[in-house]
Design a protein around this motif. Structure first.
Motif, PDB file in Angstrom:
ATOM      1  N   ALA A  96       6.537   4.248   0.316  1.00  0.00           N
ATOM      2  CA  ALA A  96       5.710   4.889   0.400  1.00  0.00           C
ATOM      3  C   ALA A  96       6.266   6.002   1.229  1.00  0.00           C
ATOM      4  O   ALA A  96       6.647   6.029   1.786  1.00  0.00           O
ATOM      5  CB  ALA A  96       4.519   3.900   1.172  1.00  0.00           C
ATOM      6  N   SER A 145       2.806  -2.150   3.732  1.00  0.00           N
ATOM      7  CA  SER A 145       3.225  -1.153   3.594  1.00  0.00           C
ATOM      8  C   SER A 145       4.445  -1.428   2.214  1.00  0.00           C
ATOM      9  O   SER A 145       4.950  -2.002   2.511  1.00  0.00           O
ATOM     10  CB  SER A 145       3.934  -0.110   4.143  1.00  0.00           C
ATOM     11  N   THR A 183      -4.518   5.532   4.145  1.00  0.00           N
ATOM     12  CA  THR A 183      -5.113   3.866   4.034  1.00  0.00           C
ATOM     13  C   THR A 183      -4.085   3.136   5.161  1.00  0.00           C
ATOM     14  O   THR A 183      -4.704   2.130   5.467  1.00  0.00           O
ATOM     15  CB  THR A 183      -5.031   3.322   2.688  1.00  0.00           C
ATOM     16  N   GLU A 219       1.140  -1.326  -0.022  1.00  0.00           N
ATOM     17  CA  GLU A 219       0.160  -0.360  -0.135  1.00  0.00           C
ATOM     18  C   GLU A 219       0.560   1.643  -0.407  1.00  0.00           C
ATOM     19  O   GLU A 219       1.950   1.678   0.679  1.00  0.00           O
ATOM     20  CB  GLU A 219      -0.902  -0.004   1.052  1.00  0.00           C
ATOM     21  N   ARG A 220       0.707   2.690  -0.695  1.00  0.00           N
ATOM     22  CA  ARG A 220       1.069   4.194  -0.999  1.00  0.00           C
ATOM     23  C   ARG A 220       0.192   4.785  -0.080  1.00  0.00           C
ATOM     24  O   ARG A 220       0.805   5.658   0.287  1.00  0.00           O
ATOM     25  CB  ARG A 220       1.882   4.164  -2.582  1.00  0.00           C
ATOM     26  N   ASP A 221      -1.090   4.461  -0.060  1.00  0.00           N
ATOM     27  CA  ASP A 221      -1.274   6.023   0.599  1.00  0.00           C
ATOM     28  C   ASP A 221      -1.412   5.953   1.448  1.00  0.00           C
ATOM     29  O   ASP A 221      -2.021   5.364   2.442  1.00  0.00           O
ATOM     30  CB  ASP A 221      -2.959   5.649  -0.219  1.00  0.00           C
ATOM     31  N   LEU A 222      -0.690   7.248   2.650  1.00  0.00           N
ATOM     32  CA  LEU A 222      -0.630   6.833   3.165  1.00  0.00           C
ATOM     33  C   LEU A 222      -2.019   7.529   4.624  1.00  0.00           C
ATOM     34  O   LEU A 222      -1.756   6.710   5.702  1.00  0.00           O
ATOM     35  CB  LEU A 222      -0.543   8.741   3.688  1.00  0.00           C
TER      36      LEU A 222
END
Length: 131
Positions: free
Chosen positions: A81, A77, A9, A4-7
């Motif tokens: 990210a 993560s 999230t 995941e890259r969306d902070l």
């Protein structure tokens, strides 16, 4: 297997988990001594840093001066990210807690003062709840 890259999230899904035990940082010259099972190794020009259970260091007379609790952020993560480490470190710093961060392929791992590990978990839970 992309992380995941969306902070937001990452923060809302980090699910911090305290691993059992007390962990220490020590250093050796050359290879890992027989019978040790470090959870982290870092090769530096000055020597090989080992993070291992305190009882292993005590059993083999390896010196240390920092005893940590090990918290794993259970969110997967991405290694590229942006912001997770900063957000976590800031939340803990605001509480007066030191934090040593190690990134694994799947998860980030935090080593915090052992006596403050429960407080660190609480602060991380608050951070996740605000995301």
């Amino acid at each position: 297997m992309t992380g995941e890259r969306d902070l937001p999230t990452l923060l809302s899904g980090m699910r911090p988990e305290l691993n059992e035990g007390r962990y220490v940082f020590t250093t050796v010259r050359g290879a890992i001594p027989a019978g040790l099972a470090p959870v982290v190794t870092v090769a530096e020009p000055e020597g090989l840093t080992l993070v291992l259970r305190q009882e292993e260091a005590d059993r083999t007379n390896l010196p240390y001066d920092y005893v940590a609790g090990w918290i794993t952020l259970r969110v997967h993560s991405a290694l590229d990210a942006v912001g997770l480490t900063a957000a976590v470190a800031t939340a803990l710093a605001d509480a007066g807690l030191s934090c040593n961060v190690v990134a694994g392929f799947h998860h980030d791992h935090l080593f915090v003062p052992h006596e403050a590990a429960d407080e660190a978990l609480r602060r991380l839970g608050e951070l996740a709840g605000r995301a």
